[in-house]
Design a protein around this motif. Structure first.
Motif, PDB file in Angstrom:
ATOM      1  N   ASN A 113      17.008  -6.962  31.411  1.00  0.00           N
ATOM      2  CA  ASN A 113      18.401  -7.238  31.768  1.00  0.00           C
ATOM      3  C   ASN A 113      18.493  -8.408  32.749  1.00  0.00           C
ATOM      4  N   ARG A 114      17.575  -8.433  33.693  1.00  0.00           N
ATOM      5  CA  ARG A 114      17.585  -9.539  34.651  1.00  0.00           C
ATOM      6  C   ARG A 114      17.285 -10.860  33.954  1.00  0.00           C
ATOM      7  N   ARG A 117      20.358 -12.026  32.245  1.00  0.00           N
ATOM      8  CA  ARG A 117      21.309 -12.636  33.180  1.00  0.00           C
ATOM      9  C   ARG A 117      20.852 -14.025  33.601  1.00  0.00           C
ATOM     10  N   GLU A 118      19.545 -14.162  33.857  1.00  0.00           N
ATOM     11  CA  GLU A 118      19.024 -15.474  34.252  1.00  0.00           C
ATOM     12  C   GLU A 118      19.283 -16.514  33.168  1.00  0.00           C
ATOM     13  N   HIS A 120      21.487 -16.368  30.801  1.00  0.00           N
ATOM     14  CA  HIS A 120      22.929 -16.589  30.631  1.00  0.00           C
ATOM     15  C   HIS A 120      23.467 -17.517  31.709  1.00  0.00           C
ATOM     16  N   ASP A 121      22.984 -17.344  32.930  1.00  0.00           N
ATOM     17  CA  ASP A 121      23.497 -18.153  34.034  1.00  0.00           C
ATOM     18  C   ASP A 121      22.930 -19.568  34.057  1.00  0.00           C
ATOM     19  N   GLU A 227      18.496 -13.312  44.062  1.00  0.00           N
ATOM     20  CA  GLU A 227      19.852 -13.272  43.529  1.00  0.00           C
ATOM     21  C   GLU A 227      20.853 -13.825  44.538  1.00  0.00           C
ATOM     22  N   ASN A 231      23.214 -17.182  43.882  1.00  0.00           N
ATOM     23  CA  ASN A 231      24.679 -17.171  43.956  1.00  0.00           C
ATOM     24  C   ASN A 231      25.187 -18.204  44.960  1.00  0.00           C
TER      25      ASN A 231
END
Length: 250
Positions: A113-114, A117-118, A120-121, A227, A231
């Motif tokens: 999952n991480r 997200r990585e 995707h970002d 994280e 951000n």
């Protein structure tokens, strides 16, 4: 007669103990009954030759049989407790293995999952923006070649930036700094890299030394810092950032 019979008792006690070690009490009882019967048949002629009544010999053999049963009960009881303890220990070990497998599966799912997200970002956003820019360049290329070339150069720079971010994200998957340096040096390096990428100043306040933590806890702390800095770099437009870690007693 008495001395010989008690010598026989000691001699026969060994197979009783061995049988009790291997078999349940019910089977050992029949074995002792067989031994007592054989003992009586062997001792009867000897009792007659020594003027000892058969009833007296029977009493002695019965007493020995009771002693055999007491020893057999103690040994079988001990073996039962030992087998129950081994069974309980094996069951506990099996539960621990299942728990470890479940934790490993959960950790793998969290890491996937991480990773999603990585990607995707970083990579997904970069590629989406590149597609839009290239489509716009294709539209204006004939009317305004100069603008198209400028946009193309900007797209190339964005592609390089996205590639660097993708490489950084993939490298961070293994938490290599944490494995190689330890928690405190890895946090300092992370803060310095983030400050360089984000163009801000970072104040790092960490303890001079830290007792070794459970690897999962260290990994979680490091991931939280990763994280947080990501951000900040992408969204906060900050000029001053502080990283503080304190160790407090329970």
């Amino acid at each position: 007669f008495g001395a010989r019979t008690w010598q026989l008792f000691i001699f026969l006690l060994i197979p009783v103990i061995l049988a009790s070690w291997q078999y349940p009490l019910r089977k050992v009882f029949w074995f002792i009954l067989f031994l007592s019967t054989a003992d009586y048949l062997f001792s009867a002629p000897l009792a007659l030759r020594t003027d000892l009544r058969l009833a007296g010999a029977g009493v002695i053999i019965a007493v020995r049989g009771i002693l055999y049963l007491l020893v057999a009960y103690a040994v079988t009881r001990l073996m039962h407790e030992q087998r129950a303890g081994r069974s309980a220990l094996e069951s506990a070990n099996q539960q621990l293995r299942q728990y470890a497998d479940a934790l490993d599966t959960l950790a793998t799912a969290r890491e996937r999952n991480r990773l999603a997200r990585e990607l995707h970002d970083t990579l997904a956003h970069t590629l989406s923006a590149l597609v839009i820019q290239l489509e716009a360049i294709n539209v204006i290329f004939e009317q305004n070649p100069q603008k198209a070339r400028e946009d193309l150069a900007a797209s190339a720079a964005q592609a390089r930036s996205g590639l660097n971010e993708a490489r950084r994200a993939i490298k961070a998957l293994r938490a290599a700094p944490l494995e190689e340096l330890g928690l405190l040096p890895a946090l300092r390096q992370l803060a310095g890299d983030a400050a360089e990428r984000g163009g801000f100043q970072v104040a790092v306040t960490l303890p001079e030394s830290l007792q070794r933590l459970v690897p999962e806890v260290e990994n979680d702390l490091y991931r939280v810092a990763v994280e947080g800095f990501e951000n900040i770099v992408r969204h906060a437009a900050a000029s001053q950032v502080e990283l503080r870690l304190e160790a407090r007693g329970a």
